[in-house]
Design an enzyme around this catalytic site. Structure first.
Site, PDB file in Angstrom:
ATOM      1  N   ILE A   1      -6.925  -5.324  20.466  1.00  0.00           N
ATOM      2  CA  ILE A   1      -7.481  -6.538  19.870  1.00  0.00           C
ATOM      3  C   ILE A   1      -6.391  -7.617  19.849  1.00  0.00           C
ATOM      4  O   ILE A   1      -5.239  -7.336  19.481  1.00  0.00           O
ATOM      5  CB  ILE A   1      -7.952  -6.258  18.413  1.00  0.00           C
ATOM      6  CG1 ILE A   1      -8.800  -4.965  18.333  1.00  0.00           C
ATOM      7  CG2 ILE A   1      -8.704  -7.452  17.845  1.00  0.00           C
ATOM      8  CD1 ILE A   1     -10.076  -4.963  19.147  1.00  0.00           C
TER       9      ILE A   1
ATOM     10  N   ASN B   1      -7.489  -1.518   5.963  1.00  0.00           N
ATOM     11  CA  ASN B   1      -7.188  -2.144   7.246  1.00  0.00           C
ATOM     12  C   ASN B   1      -5.684  -2.369   7.488  1.00  0.00           C
ATOM     13  O   ASN B   1      -5.276  -2.529   8.634  1.00  0.00           O
ATOM     14  CB  ASN B   1      -7.960  -3.474   7.300  1.00  0.00           C
ATOM     15  CG  ASN B   1      -7.503  -4.390   8.386  1.00  0.00           C
ATOM     16  OD1 ASN B   1      -7.897  -4.246   9.541  1.00  0.00           O
ATOM     17  ND2 ASN B   1      -6.639  -5.362   8.051  1.00  0.00           N
TER      18      ASN B   1
ATOM     19  N   ALA C   1      -0.241   9.599  15.152  1.00  0.00           N
ATOM     20  CA  ALA C   1      -0.379  10.612  14.089  1.00  0.00           C
ATOM     21  C   ALA C   1      -1.174  10.032  12.924  1.00  0.00           C
ATOM     22  O   ALA C   1      -2.051  10.691  12.354  1.00  0.00           O
ATOM     23  CB  ALA C   1       0.992  11.081  13.616  1.00  0.00           C
TER      24      ALA C   1
ATOM     25  N   VAL D   1       0.816  -1.230   0.000  1.00  0.00           N
ATOM     26  CA  VAL D   1       0.000   0.000   0.000  1.00  0.00           C
ATOM     27  C   VAL D   1       0.847   1.276   0.000  1.00  0.00           C
ATOM     28  O   VAL D   1       0.333   2.358  -0.269  1.00  0.00           O
ATOM     29  CB  VAL D   1      -1.020   0.022   1.175  1.00  0.00           C
ATOM     30  CG1 VAL D   1      -1.983  -1.147   1.102  1.00  0.00           C
ATOM     31  CG2 VAL D   1      -0.313   0.088   2.532  1.00  0.00           C
TER      32      VAL D   1
ATOM     33  N   SER E   1      -8.013   3.962  15.434  1.00  0.00           N
ATOM     34  CA  SER E   1      -7.702   3.257  16.685  1.00  0.00           C
ATOM     35  C   SER E   1      -8.129   4.183  17.815  1.00  0.00           C
ATOM     36  O   SER E   1      -8.141   5.413  17.635  1.00  0.00           O
ATOM     37  CB  SER E   1      -6.201   3.018  16.783  1.00  0.00           C
ATOM     38  OG  SER E   1      -5.856   2.659  18.110  1.00  0.00           O
TER      39      SER E   1
ATOM     40  N   LYS F   1      -3.303   7.419  13.010  1.00  0.00           N
ATOM     41  CA  LYS F   1      -4.673   7.017  13.347  1.00  0.00           C
ATOM     42  C   LYS F   1      -5.571   8.247  13.585  1.00  0.00           C
ATOM     43  O   LYS F   1      -6.782   8.180  13.353  1.00  0.00           O
ATOM     44  CB  LYS F   1      -4.667   6.075  14.557  1.00  0.00           C
ATOM     45  CG  LYS F   1      -3.955   4.741  14.272  1.00  0.00           C
ATOM     46  CD  LYS F   1      -4.553   4.007  13.079  1.00  0.00           C
ATOM     47  CE  LYS F   1      -3.928   2.651  12.815  1.00  0.00           C
ATOM     48  NZ  LYS F   1      -4.512   1.944  11.666  1.00  0.00           N
TER      49      LYS F   1
ATOM     50  N   TYR G   1       2.393   6.249  15.175  1.00  0.00           N
ATOM     51  CA  TYR G   1       1.140   5.492  14.993  1.00  0.00           C
ATOM     52  C   TYR G   1      -0.080   6.372  15.284  1.00  0.00           C
ATOM     53  O   TYR G   1      -1.059   6.392  14.537  1.00  0.00           O
ATOM     54  CB  TYR G   1       1.181   4.274  15.916  1.00  0.00           C
ATOM     55  CG  TYR G   1       0.053   3.294  15.757  1.00  0.00           C
ATOM     56  CD1 TYR G   1       0.016   2.386  14.706  1.00  0.00           C
ATOM     57  CD2 TYR G   1      -0.994   3.254  16.685  1.00  0.00           C
ATOM     58  CE1 TYR G   1      -1.021   1.461  14.582  1.00  0.00           C
ATOM     59  CE2 TYR G   1      -2.030   2.340  16.572  1.00  0.00           C
ATOM     60  CZ  TYR G   1      -2.040   1.447  15.514  1.00  0.00           C
ATOM     61  OH  TYR G   1      -3.064   0.531  15.397  1.00  0.00           O
TER      62      TYR G   1
HETATM   63  P1  NAI Z   1      -1.746  -7.521  11.915  1.00  0.00           P
HETATM   64  O1  NAI Z   1      -0.316  -7.124  12.089  1.00  0.00           O
HETATM   65  O2  NAI Z   1      -2.172  -8.873  12.380  1.00  0.00           O
HETATM   66  O3  NAI Z   1      -2.171  -7.371  10.373  1.00  0.00           O
HETATM   67  C1  NAI Z   1      -1.802  -6.272   9.594  1.00  0.00           C
HETATM   68  C2  NAI Z   1      -1.760  -6.695   8.138  1.00  0.00           C
HETATM   69  O4  NAI Z   1      -1.361  -5.565   7.359  1.00  0.00           O
HETATM   70  C3  NAI Z   1      -0.735  -7.810   7.875  1.00  0.00           C
HETATM   71  O5  NAI Z   1      -1.310  -8.843   7.112  1.00  0.00           O
HETATM   72  C4  NAI Z   1       0.355  -7.097   7.114  1.00  0.00           C
HETATM   73  O6  NAI Z   1       1.109  -7.921   6.232  1.00  0.00           O
HETATM   74  C5  NAI Z   1      -0.428  -6.013   6.375  1.00  0.00           C
HETATM   75  N1  NAI Z   1       0.463  -4.961   5.897  1.00  0.00           N
HETATM   76  C6  NAI Z   1       1.458  -4.347   6.586  1.00  0.00           C
HETATM   77  N2  NAI Z   1       2.119  -3.505   5.775  1.00  0.00           N
HETATM   78  C7  NAI Z   1       1.509  -3.555   4.557  1.00  0.00           C
HETATM   79  C8  NAI Z   1       1.742  -2.914   3.317  1.00  0.00           C
HETATM   80  N3  NAI Z   1       2.761  -2.039   3.154  1.00  0.00           N
HETATM   81  N4  NAI Z   1       0.931  -3.209   2.270  1.00  0.00           N
HETATM   82  C9  NAI Z   1      -0.068  -4.117   2.402  1.00  0.00           C
HETATM   83  N5  NAI Z   1      -0.319  -4.773   3.560  1.00  0.00           N
HETATM   84  C10 NAI Z   1       0.459  -4.490   4.631  1.00  0.00           C
HETATM   85  O7  NAI Z   1      -2.584  -6.375  12.618  1.00  0.00           O
HETATM   86  P2  NAI Z   1      -4.123  -6.276  13.040  1.00  0.00           P
HETATM   87  O8  NAI Z   1      -4.168  -6.231  14.506  1.00  0.00           O
HETATM   88  O9  NAI Z   1      -4.940  -7.247  12.312  1.00  0.00           O
HETATM   89  O10 NAI Z   1      -4.434  -4.788  12.545  1.00  0.00           O
HETATM   90  C11 NAI Z   1      -5.323  -4.447  11.490  1.00  0.00           C
HETATM   91  C12 NAI Z   1      -5.601  -2.957  11.579  1.00  0.00           C
HETATM   92  O11 NAI Z   1      -6.240  -2.655  12.808  1.00  0.00           O
HETATM   93  C13 NAI Z   1      -4.347  -2.074  11.519  1.00  0.00           C
HETATM   94  O12 NAI Z   1      -4.617  -0.918  10.763  1.00  0.00           O
HETATM   95  C14 NAI Z   1      -4.142  -1.693  12.968  1.00  0.00           C
HETATM   96  O13 NAI Z   1      -3.441  -0.487  13.106  1.00  0.00           O
HETATM   97  C15 NAI Z   1      -5.568  -1.582  13.443  1.00  0.00           C
HETATM   98  N6  NAI Z   1      -5.715  -1.683  14.878  1.00  0.00           N
HETATM   99  C16 NAI Z   1      -5.343  -2.813  15.549  1.00  0.00           C
HETATM  100  C17 NAI Z   1      -5.450  -2.876  16.918  1.00  0.00           C
HETATM  101  C18 NAI Z   1      -5.043  -4.073  17.700  1.00  0.00           C
HETATM  102  O14 NAI Z   1      -5.071  -3.975  18.942  1.00  0.00           O
HETATM  103  N7  NAI Z   1      -4.686  -5.192  17.096  1.00  0.00           N
HETATM  104  C19 NAI Z   1      -5.980  -1.731  17.673  1.00  0.00           C
HETATM  105  C20 NAI Z   1      -6.362  -0.598  16.878  1.00  0.00           C
HETATM  106  C21 NAI Z   1      -6.224  -0.588  15.532  1.00  0.00           C
END
Ligand code: NAI
Length: 247
Positions: free
Chosen positions: A188, A90, A157, A64, A142, A159, A155
């Site tokens: 999460i 996401n 900044a 992305v 977030s 969100k 992060y």
């Molecule tokens: P995760 O680390 O399990 O999954 C993130 C996914 O994004 C991974 O599959 C990764 O390969 C992909 N990704 C990373 N860089 C990328 C790039 N340059 N291009 C395409 N894909 C890329 O994280 P999770 O927990 O599933 O997070 C999903 C979203 O939710 C994120 O935006 C995160 O910031 C947000 N979030 C998560 C929280 C948590 O507590 N887990 C809390 C608040 C927000």
């Protein structure tokens, strides 16, 4: 249920965690799901798993941070399916450090993925939605984007920025039949929080009125609501899904 029957949904960061759970949920609701992620092996495994349920799923290696990558992928989705109904922005990363220790490289990596990445994917997909005069865009903020958080200048900044962009796009695209909303997850249980020390997680659980961390399915359900007909008059909203946690 078939709340997304025949909808075409692009989910960034769908190879694992919240994104994968969302792809599975959307598929079970009748959507054809397209995962954009940098993790090729995991992405293909995810699709193989989804296809076992008889749904249509596709993995595309998309970084992305690279506009051309998102632009070309959007064109390929249109070629294959004719339209994109739902975009779930996401994908996200963390590179935590306190302000005094954060390097410019850590700052840039997180801005590039979490903020610029959302701009790139939306910029690549929105014109096709405008053409069809319909679409749903859901951005992942977030609760730290609302309250701030120690050690997360970069992060937070992104969100907070996502909330701003959501409100701008809700205004710009609303009249073109597209709704734009954000989800603000609390903590999460995914790989992302694996780096958070156990003691911190314990205290977060204690501070959360519901007494637990969120599950990926809690967020997938919020994405589903905002993507469904039930949310047709919801635009520019930020939906907190955090068990009532106030940081
Ligand atoms: P995760 O680390 O399990 O999954 C993130 C996914 O994004 C991974 O599959 C990764 O390969 C992909 N990704 C990373 N860089 C990328 C790039 N340059 N291009 C395409 N894909 C890329 O994280 P999770 O927990 O599933 O997070 C999903 C979203 O939710 C994120 O935006 C995160 O910031 C947000 N979030 C998560 C929280 C948590 O507590 N887990 C809390 C608040 C927000």
């Amino acid at each position: 249920m078939n709340r997304l029957q025949n909808k075409i949904a692009v989910i960034t960061g769908g190879a694992q965690g919240i994104g994968y759970e969302t792809a599975a949920k959307f598929a079970s609701e009748g959507a054809k799901v397209v995962i954009w992620d940098v993790l090729e092996t995991k992405g293909n495994l995810a699709v193989a798993e989804l296809e076992k349920t008889g749904c249509t799923a596709l993995f595309m290696k998309v970084d992305v941070t690279d506009f051309e990558s998102a632009f070309a992928a959007a064109a390929r989705v249109i070629e294959r399916f004719g339209q994109i109904d739902i975009l779930i922005n996401n994908a996200g990363i963390t590179r935590d450090a306190s302000l005094l220790k954060m390097t410019p490289e850590q700052w840039k990596q997180v801005i590039d993925v979490n903020l610029t990445g959302v701009f790139h994917c939306t910029k690549a997909v929105a014109p096709f939605m405008v053409e069809k005069k319909q679409g749903r865009i859901i951005n992942t903020s977030s609760i730290v984007g609302i309250y701030g958080n120690f050690g997360q200048t970069n992060y937070v900044a992104t969100k907070s920025g996502i909330i701003g962009m959501t409100k701008v796009w809700a205004r710009e695209l609303g009249r073109k039949g597209i709704t734009v909303n954000a989800v603000a997850p609390g903590f999460i249980a995914t790989d992302m929080v694996k780096t958070v020390p156990e003691a911190v997680l314990k205290s977060l659980k204690e501070k959360t009125p519901l007494g637990r961390l969120g599950l990926p399915s809690d967020i997938a359900n919020a994405y589903l609501f905002l993507s469904s007909d039930d949310a047709s008059y919801v635009n520019g909203a930020v939906l907190s899904v955090d068990g009532g946690l106030v940081l």
